[in-house]
Design a protein around this motif. Structure first.
Motif, PDB file in Angstrom:
ATOM      1  N   VAL A   1       0.849  -1.196   0.000  1.00 58.58           N
ATOM      2  CA  VAL A   1       0.000   0.000   0.000  1.00 58.58           C
ATOM      3  C   VAL A   1       0.886   1.249   0.000  1.00 58.58           C
ATOM      4  O   VAL A   1       1.768   1.386   0.845  1.00 58.58           O
ATOM      5  CB  VAL A   1      -0.946   0.015   1.219  1.00 58.58           C
ATOM      6  CG1 VAL A   1      -1.779   1.304   1.226  1.00 58.58           C
ATOM      7  CG2 VAL A   1      -1.833  -1.227   1.204  1.00 58.58           C
ATOM      8  N   LYS A   2       0.621   2.137  -0.956  1.00 61.29           N
ATOM      9  CA  LYS A   2       1.336   3.404  -1.045  1.00 61.29           C
ATOM     10  C   LYS A   2       0.313   4.546  -1.015  1.00 61.29           C
ATOM     11  O   LYS A   2      -0.630   4.566  -1.819  1.00 61.29           O
ATOM     12  CB  LYS A   2       2.157   3.493  -2.335  1.00 61.29           C
ATOM     13  CG  LYS A   2       3.241   2.422  -2.439  1.00 61.29           C
ATOM     14  CD  LYS A   2       4.293   2.558  -1.334  1.00 61.29           C
ATOM     15  CE  LYS A   2       5.376   1.484  -1.446  1.00 61.29           C
ATOM     16  NZ  LYS A   2       6.376   1.580  -0.380  1.00 61.29           N
ATOM     17  N   VAL A   3       0.529   5.474  -0.101  1.00 66.06           N
ATOM     18  CA  VAL A   3      -0.349   6.642   0.017  1.00 66.06           C
ATOM     19  C   VAL A   3       0.383   7.842  -0.602  1.00 66.06           C
ATOM     20  O   VAL A   3       1.466   8.227  -0.145  1.00 66.06           O
ATOM     21  CB  VAL A   3      -0.711   6.920   1.487  1.00 66.06           C
ATOM     22  CG1 VAL A   3      -1.579   8.177   1.575  1.00 66.06           C
ATOM     23  CG2 VAL A   3      -1.410   5.707   2.095  1.00 66.06           C
ATOM     24  N   VAL A   4      -0.235   8.407  -1.631  1.00 69.33           N
ATOM     25  CA  VAL A   4       0.361   9.544  -2.347  1.00 69.33           C
ATOM     26  C   VAL A   4      -0.320  10.831  -1.881  1.00 69.33           C
ATOM     27  O   VAL A   4      -1.549  10.945  -1.973  1.00 69.33           O
ATOM     28  CB  VAL A   4       0.206   9.383  -3.870  1.00 69.33           C
ATOM     29  CG1 VAL A   4       0.850  10.569  -4.598  1.00 69.33           C
ATOM     30  CG2 VAL A   4       0.833   8.056  -4.315  1.00 69.33           C
ATOM     31  N   PRO A   5       0.421  11.803  -1.398  1.00 66.21           N
ATOM     32  CA  PRO A   5      -0.191  13.078  -0.968  1.00 66.21           C
ATOM     33  C   PRO A   5      -0.764  13.855  -2.152  1.00 66.21           C
ATOM     34  O   PRO A   5      -0.425  13.613  -3.317  1.00 66.21           O
ATOM     35  CB  PRO A   5       0.974  13.835  -0.316  1.00 66.21           C
ATOM     36  CG  PRO A   5       1.999  12.790  -0.027  1.00 66.21           C
ATOM     37  CD  PRO A   5       1.848  11.747  -1.090  1.00 66.21           C
ATOM     38  N   GLN A   6      -1.622  14.822  -1.832  1.00 69.24           N
ATOM     39  CA  GLN A   6      -2.213  15.665  -2.862  1.00 69.24           C
ATOM     40  C   GLN A   6      -1.122  16.512  -3.527  1.00 69.24           C
ATOM     41  O   GLN A   6      -0.168  16.944  -2.887  1.00 69.24           O
ATOM     42  CB  GLN A   6      -3.282  16.585  -2.240  1.00 69.24           C
ATOM     43  CG  GLN A   6      -4.037  17.469  -3.226  1.00 69.24           C
ATOM     44  CD  GLN A   6      -4.900  16.657  -4.171  1.00 69.24           C
ATOM     45  OE1 GLN A   6      -5.408  15.593  -3.792  1.00 69.24           O
ATOM     46  NE2 GLN A   6      -5.037  17.142  -5.395  1.00 69.24           N
ATOM     47  N   GLN A   7      -1.284  16.786  -4.842  1.00 67.09           N
ATOM     48  CA  GLN A   7      -0.342  17.565  -5.647  1.00 67.09           C
ATOM     49  C   GLN A   7       1.055  16.935  -5.641  1.00 67.09           C
ATOM     50  O   GLN A   7       2.067  17.628  -5.657  1.00 67.09           O
ATOM     51  CB  GLN A   7      -0.259  19.017  -5.168  1.00 67.09           C
ATOM     52  CG  GLN A   7      -1.493  19.866  -5.479  1.00 67.09           C
ATOM     53  CD  GLN A   7      -1.716  20.040  -6.959  1.00 67.09           C
ATOM     54  OE1 GLN A   7      -2.508  19.329  -7.545  1.00 67.09           O
ATOM     55  NE2 GLN A   7      -0.992  20.972  -7.552  1.00 67.09           N
ATOM     56  N   THR A   8       1.067  15.602  -5.610  1.00 71.86           N
ATOM     57  CA  THR A   8       2.320  14.869  -5.666  1.00 71.86           C
ATOM     58  C   THR A   8       2.152  13.690  -6.611  1.00 71.86           C
ATOM     59  O   THR A   8       1.062  13.110  -6.694  1.00 71.86           O
ATOM     60  CB  THR A   8       2.745  14.364  -4.276  1.00 71.86           C
ATOM     61  OG1 THR A   8       2.813  15.477  -3.370  1.00 71.86           O
ATOM     62  CG2 THR A   8       4.106  13.677  -4.315  1.00 71.86           C
ATOM     63  N   ALA A   9       3.219  13.341  -7.317  1.00 68.67           N
ATOM     64  CA  ALA A   9       3.175  12.213  -8.246  1.00 68.67           C
ATOM     65  C   ALA A   9       4.367  11.297  -7.968  1.00 68.67           C
ATOM     66  O   ALA A   9       5.507  11.777  -7.837  1.00 68.67           O
ATOM     67  CB  ALA A   9       3.204  12.706  -9.689  1.00 68.67           C
ATOM     68  N   PHE A  10       4.063   9.970  -7.846  1.00 68.76           N
ATOM     69  CA  PHE A  10       5.093   8.959  -7.659  1.00 68.76           C
ATOM     70  C   PHE A  10       5.245   8.182  -8.967  1.00 68.76           C
ATOM     71  O   PHE A  10       4.244   7.709  -9.541  1.00 68.76           O
ATOM     72  CB  PHE A  10       4.736   7.989  -6.538  1.00 68.76           C
ATOM     73  CG  PHE A  10       4.804   8.595  -5.153  1.00 68.76           C
ATOM     74  CD1 PHE A  10       5.254   9.896  -4.964  1.00 68.76           C
ATOM     75  CD2 PHE A  10       4.438   7.857  -4.035  1.00 68.76           C
ATOM     76  CE1 PHE A  10       5.324  10.451  -3.694  1.00 68.76           C
ATOM     77  CE2 PHE A  10       4.514   8.395  -2.767  1.00 68.76           C
ATOM     78  CZ  PHE A  10       4.948   9.707  -2.594  1.00 68.76           C
ATOM     79  N   VAL A  11       6.482   8.091  -9.445  1.00 71.47           N
ATOM     80  CA  VAL A  11       6.767   7.333 -10.667  1.00 71.47           C
ATOM     81  C   VAL A  11       7.186   5.920 -10.248  1.00 71.47           C
ATOM     82  O   VAL A  11       8.139   5.744  -9.484  1.00 71.47           O
ATOM     83  CB  VAL A  11       7.870   8.018 -11.495  1.00 71.47           C
ATOM     84  CG1 VAL A  11       8.229   7.165 -12.717  1.00 71.47           C
ATOM     85  CG2 VAL A  11       7.425   9.409 -11.916  1.00 71.47           C
ATOM     86  N   ILE A  12       6.456   4.912 -10.749  1.00 72.35           N
ATOM     87  CA  ILE A  12       6.686   3.515 -10.386  1.00 72.35           C
ATOM     88  C   ILE A  12       7.427   2.806 -11.511  1.00 72.35           C
ATOM     89  O   ILE A  12       7.062   2.927 -12.684  1.00 72.35           O
ATOM     90  CB  ILE A  12       5.352   2.800 -10.090  1.00 72.35           C
ATOM     91  CG1 ILE A  12       4.645   3.458  -8.905  1.00 72.35           C
ATOM     92  CG2 ILE A  12       5.586   1.323  -9.808  1.00 72.35           C
ATOM     93  CD1 ILE A  12       5.409   3.392  -7.612  1.00 72.35           C
TER      94      ILE A  12
ATOM     95  N   ARG B   1       8.676  -1.087 -12.635  1.00 70.25           N
ATOM     96  CA  ARG B   1       8.510  -2.527 -12.383  1.00 70.25           C
ATOM     97  C   ARG B   1       9.651  -3.273 -13.061  1.00 70.25           C
ATOM     98  O   ARG B   1       9.777  -3.231 -14.296  1.00 70.25           O
ATOM     99  CB  ARG B   1       7.173  -3.018 -12.899  1.00 70.25           C
ATOM    100  CG  ARG B   1       6.955  -4.535 -12.757  1.00 70.25           C
ATOM    101  CD  ARG B   1       5.497  -4.903 -12.995  1.00 70.25           C
ATOM    102  NE  ARG B   1       4.641  -4.378 -11.917  1.00 70.25           N
ATOM    103  CZ  ARG B   1       3.304  -4.548 -11.895  1.00 70.25           C
ATOM    104  NH1 ARG B   1       2.689  -5.196 -12.892  1.00 70.25           N
ATOM    105  NH2 ARG B   1       2.605  -4.050 -10.891  1.00 70.25           N
ATOM    106  N   LEU B   2      10.446  -3.888 -12.234  1.00 61.34           N
ATOM    107  CA  LEU B   2      11.624  -4.618 -12.701  1.00 61.34           C
ATOM    108  C   LEU B   2      12.534  -3.706 -13.521  1.00 61.34           C
ATOM    109  O   LEU B   2      13.072  -4.059 -14.573  1.00 61.34           O
ATOM    110  CB  LEU B   2      11.218  -5.844 -13.518  1.00 61.34           C
ATOM    111  CG  LEU B   2      10.390  -6.899 -12.765  1.00 61.34           C
ATOM    112  CD1 LEU B   2      10.005  -8.043 -13.690  1.00 61.34           C
ATOM    113  CD2 LEU B   2      11.164  -7.424 -11.567  1.00 61.34           C
TER     114      LEU B   2
ATOM    115  N   TYR C   1       6.574   1.879 -15.211  1.00 60.82           N
ATOM    116  CA  TYR C   1       5.298   1.167 -15.189  1.00 60.82           C
ATOM    117  C   TYR C   1       4.112   2.131 -15.162  1.00 60.82           C
ATOM    118  O   TYR C   1       3.121   1.923 -15.870  1.00 60.82           O
ATOM    119  CB  TYR C   1       5.237   0.232 -13.964  1.00 60.82           C
ATOM    120  CG  TYR C   1       3.912  -0.478 -13.830  1.00 60.82           C
ATOM    121  CD1 TYR C   1       3.571  -1.530 -14.681  1.00 60.82           C
ATOM    122  CD2 TYR C   1       3.016  -0.117 -12.831  1.00 60.82           C
ATOM    123  CE1 TYR C   1       2.352  -2.167 -14.569  1.00 60.82           C
ATOM    124  CE2 TYR C   1       1.803  -0.759 -12.702  1.00 60.82           C
ATOM    125  CZ  TYR C   1       1.464  -1.783 -13.564  1.00 60.82           C
ATOM    126  OH  TYR C   1       0.262  -2.420 -13.446  1.00 60.82           O
ATOM    127  N   GLY C   2       4.209   3.187 -14.345  1.00 61.87           N
ATOM    128  CA  GLY C   2       3.095   4.113 -14.274  1.00 61.87           C
ATOM    129  C   GLY C   2       3.346   5.204 -13.234  1.00 61.87           C
ATOM    130  O   GLY C   2       4.384   5.245 -12.565  1.00 61.87           O
TER     131      GLY C   2
END
Length: 303
Positions: free
Chosen positions: A19-30, A32-33, A37-38
């Protein structure tokens, strides 16, 4: 109990990694291997433990980046120190992560180089006037270069433009001379307007005085004409009365008496004014002289 504790810890770690919680006005780049990914959106997101990892974190808020002071050379070869502030925003987290290594450093360097280029196109006197033009040029240049960086240049503002001290003194003298020139122009304009107003007032005064003199002469001439007419009317009336009196009974005798009195009176006046008198030959015959005068009166009456 130990086994249960280990299982509980492993379960907590698994949930924490899933589970990852992303704050407002923030973007996490994921990734995969190791491959993109997204982008996780604000809120709760689920990832695959040990396969997915958060490679980059970007704030989507507007950022203010201070552009360090630098020396620029104007078109007239004057060195000035210029600094500013740049406002940008991340609009594509993927490009901001993989399009460039450090977009903040890149836009800072690009802003400085563009600033030097734009300052070099204008003279020193216009650098303070052309701030808006320079700001737009910097924003446009960075936007064109940062298409693949995933960031948007919102605006750029020049904070300070500092010329050398010698140039500042020269500019101050120039401004002082300009202010003195404007003061002299205003003073001369005021004196000109005052002279015009005085001339206009003098002109109006002369016109009014001439109009008053004209009216005075007209009034005097009308008064004199009225007086002459009144005298003439009175004289004519007296003559008419005398003529009417002459026509009455005994009028001619009265005329003769009046003529005799006038002749005696006039000769008396002549005797008072001079010792030498020229008398007519028949002066002793007063009756003949009166008769001659009466004949003249009668001839005028007949006419």
């Amino acid at each position: 109990m130990i086994t249960f504790g280990i299982i509980a810890v492993l379960a907590f770690l698994l949930v924490w990694m899933t589970v990852k919680v992303v704050p407002q006005q923030t973007a996490f780049v994921i990734e995969r291997l190791g491959k993109f990914y997204g982008v996780l959106q604000p809120g709760i997101n689920w990832v695959v433990p040990f396969f997915d990892r958060i490679a980059y974190k970007h704030s989507l808020k507007e950022k203010a980046i201070d552009i360090p002071e630098q020396i620029c050379i104007t078109r007239d070869n004057v060195q000035v120190r210029v600094d500013g502030v740049l406002f940008l925003q991340v609009v594509d987290p993927q490009r901001a992560s993989y399009g460039i290594n450090d977009y903040v450093f890149a836009v800072t360097q690009l802003a400085q180089t563009t600033m030097r280029s734009e300052i070099g196109k204008i003279d020193l006197d216009k650098t303070f006037e052309e701030r808006t033009t320079v700001n737009h040029a910097v924003v446009q240049a960075i936007d064109e270069a940062a298409i693949g960086w995933g960031v948007k240049m919102l605006r750029y503002e020049i904070k300070n433009i500092t010329p050398p001290q010698s140039v500042l003194h020269a500019m101050e003298k120039q401004m002082q001379a300009e202010r003195e020139r404007r003061a002299l122009i205003l003073q001369s304009d005021g004196e000109k307007m005052a002279a015009i107003n005085q001339a206009e007032g003098q002109k109006q005064k002369i016109v009014l005085e001439s109009e008053a003199l004209k009216l005075r002469q007209i009034n005097e001439s009308e008064g004199q004409a009225s007086a002459i007419k009144a005298v003439a009317d009175a004289t004519a009336e007296s003559i008419r009365l005398v003529a009417a009196a002459i026509k009455e009974e005994g009028g001619m005798d009265a005329v003769q008496l009046k003529v005799a009195e006038q002749m005696v009176q006039q000769f008396g006046n002549l005797a008072k004014s001079t010792n030498t008198m020229i008398l007519p030959a028949n002066f002793g015959d007063m009756s003949s002289m009166i008769a001659t005068a009466m004949s003249v009166v009668k001839q005028q009456e007949k006419k």
